[in-house]
Design a protein around this motif. Structure first.
Motif, mmCIF file in Angstrom:
data_model
loop_
_atom_site.group_PDB
_atom_site.id
_atom_site.type_symbol
_atom_site.label_atom_id
_atom_site.label_comp_id
_atom_site.label_asym_id
_atom_site.label_seq_id
_atom_site.Cartn_x
_atom_site.Cartn_y
_atom_site.Cartn_z
ATOM 1 N N GLU A 9 0.831 -1.199 0.000
ATOM 2 C CA GLU A 9 0.000 0.000 0.000
ATOM 3 C C GLU A 9 0.868 1.253 0.000
ATOM 4 O O GLU A 9 2.039 1.221 0.390
ATOM 5 N N ASN A 36 -0.505 -3.212 6.237
ATOM 6 C CA ASN A 36 -1.845 -3.040 6.780
ATOM 7 C C ASN A 36 -2.862 -4.079 6.342
ATOM 8 O O ASN A 36 -3.820 -4.342 7.052
ATOM 9 N N GLN A 61 -7.564 -6.287 9.485
ATOM 10 C CA GLN A 61 -8.071 -4.926 9.336
ATOM 11 C C GLN A 61 -7.102 -3.917 9.934
ATOM 12 O O GLN A 61 -6.314 -4.237 10.823
ATOM 13 N N VAL A 75 -4.046 3.994 12.392
ATOM 14 C CA VAL A 75 -3.978 2.856 11.484
ATOM 15 C C VAL A 75 -3.012 1.801 12.015
ATOM 16 O O VAL A 75 -1.857 2.115 12.355
ATOM 17 N N GLY A 117 -8.103 -3.738 0.560
ATOM 18 C CA GLY A 117 -7.742 -2.433 1.103
ATOM 19 C C GLY A 117 -8.152 -1.304 0.187
ATOM 20 O O GLY A 117 -8.724 -0.294 0.615
ATOM 21 N N THR A 121 -11.882 0.984 0.435
ATOM 22 C CA THR A 121 -11.715 2.437 0.454
ATOM 23 C C THR A 121 -12.524 3.080 -0.665
ATOM 24 O O THR A 121 -13.158 4.122 -0.476
ATOM 25 N N HIS A 292 -11.296 8.740 4.253
ATOM 26 C CA HIS A 292 -10.109 7.946 4.586
ATOM 27 C C HIS A 292 -10.554 6.540 4.957
ATOM 28 O O HIS A 292 -11.386 6.368 5.849
ATOM 29 N N ALA A 293 -10.020 5.547 4.231
ATOM 30 C CA ALA A 293 -10.362 4.139 4.494
ATOM 31 C C ALA A 293 -11.876 3.946 4.406
ATOM 32 O O ALA A 293 -12.531 4.552 3.557
ATOM 33 N N CYS A 294 -12.432 3.103 5.257
ATOM 34 C CA CYS A 294 -13.883 2.886 5.271
ATOM 35 C C CYS A 294 -14.339 2.789 6.718
ATOM 36 O O CYS A 294 -13.543 2.974 7.641
#
Length: 350
Positions: A9, A36, A61, A75, A117, A121, A292-294
């Motif tokens: 990532e 991650n 996660q 994170v 990932g 997102t 940002h992310a979910c």
């Protein structure tokens, strides 16, 4: 748990480059293990663990710390102190950070590891961006006289998000200068836009004032880009632009955005600080979306949506880097020498 497969990532590269922040310094630690997202195997469990069992394959996660609504604050294996990522051969993890893979999943562990990932997102960002667009446009895309355009700058998140936009009735297009990726876009029903048509679309305000030759090259590239968006949108401008690049394309992106348009982003690959003419954005009723992310609580819903709809990448014959080749992967990613937006590595045997 022991990691099997993982996805490289952008934040892993940020960690190695210690930019935009030095995460070791931020965590107050001399060293850390990054990574991650990946598929892991549970080796053994503590006495009070109930969500997973030894032998389960799970998605790890990154939600080390969340707010009250389930959105990530810190994170895992990045800025959360004391957390260990999937580049470890074996480590401990709290059970709430593991989500069991369905034994009957239609997808392989490699597909899940490489994609979730970025796909998750994308799901979250599209959910917000589309809702914002509909807040000002009272009818769905299918009921408009001209099919609205969603255009994308970026990588795997952008590609996955454009697939969702197409499902919701938008015309979709994405830029790249890589012929392999352009062919991939076309195969997915995404209009390929060759980035090489506007090679000098790299805005730098200081150079614009100091270097007339640079300014002329930039303006030519910007005109070519705006002409392309005009043709694709039939003169309307883009309804939504997904921009995960930032500074180099920001000025042109705002100019390409139509009225009631949405500029949406989940990343800042090149440039975290941007200038905006607020009056122009207000008059054109542009909405700027940043996510940002979910959401932690949406993970199961997204995974079930993928199983039900087939919204998943096809790995094909792309390379899987071995554990010993991780330094090669890090270098290839940083230098842009990957054909895939979903780089995959293997830690332990499946």
């Amino acid at each position: 748990m022991e990691p099997l497969y993982g996805s490289w990532e952008a934040n892993m590269t940020h960690a190695l480059q210690r930019s935009p922040v030095d995460v070791c310094r931020q965590r107050g630690e001399d060293k850390m293990v990054i990574g991650n997202f990946g598929v892991v195997r549970v080796v053994r469990t503590g006495r009070e663990v109930t969500r997973v069992s030894a032998g389960d394959l799970c998605l790890m996660q990154a939600f080390a710390r969340t707010d009250d609504l389930g959105y990530v604050r810190l994170v895992h294996a990045y800025d959360a102190p004391g957390t260990v990522g999937v580049l470890a051969r074996q480590t401990k993890i709290r059970e709430h950070l593991l989500m069991r893979l369905r034994p009957d999943s239609r997808y392989t562990p490699q597909q899940w590891a490489a994609s979730y990932g970025r796909y998750w997102t994308a799901w979250d960002n599209w959910k917000v961006a589309y809702a914002c667009w509909r807040a000002q446009v009272p009818v769905p895309p299918s009921e408009l006289a001209i099919q609205p355009l969603v255009f994308g700058w970026g990588g795997g998140v952008t590609l996955a998000e454009l697939e969702l936009a197409a499902r919701d009735g938008f015309a979709v297009a994405m830029a790249s200068g890589n012929p392999t990726r352009l062919a991939e876009f076309e195969a997915k029903g995404i209009i390929p836009v060759d980035r090489r048509q506007f090679p000098d679309l790299d805005f730098d305000e200081a150079r614009m004032a100091a270097e007339p030759a640079y300014a002329a090259r930039y303006r030519h590239s910007e005109r070519m880009f705006l002409r392309t968006i005009g043709e694709l949108s039939k003169g309307e401008g883009a309804a939504i632009i997904i921009d995960n690049i930032g500074r180099p394309v920001y000025r042109a992106t705002l100019r390409a955005l139509g009225r009631q348009g949405v500029l949406t982003t989940v990343g800042w690959k090149q440039g975290m600080v941007l200038q905006t003419m607020r009056a122009t954005e207000c008059i054109k009723r542009h909405i700027h979306v940043h996510t940002h992310a979910c959401r932690f609580h949406d993970m199961q819903e997204i995974a079930e949506f993928q199983e039900r709809t087939g919204w998943m990448l096809t790995l094909g014959n792309q390379r899987t880097y071995t554990f010993d080749e991780i330094p090669d992967l890090a270098r290839d990613y940083a230098e842009g020498n990957l054909d895939s937006y979903f780089p995959l590595f293997q830690i332990n045997a499946n």
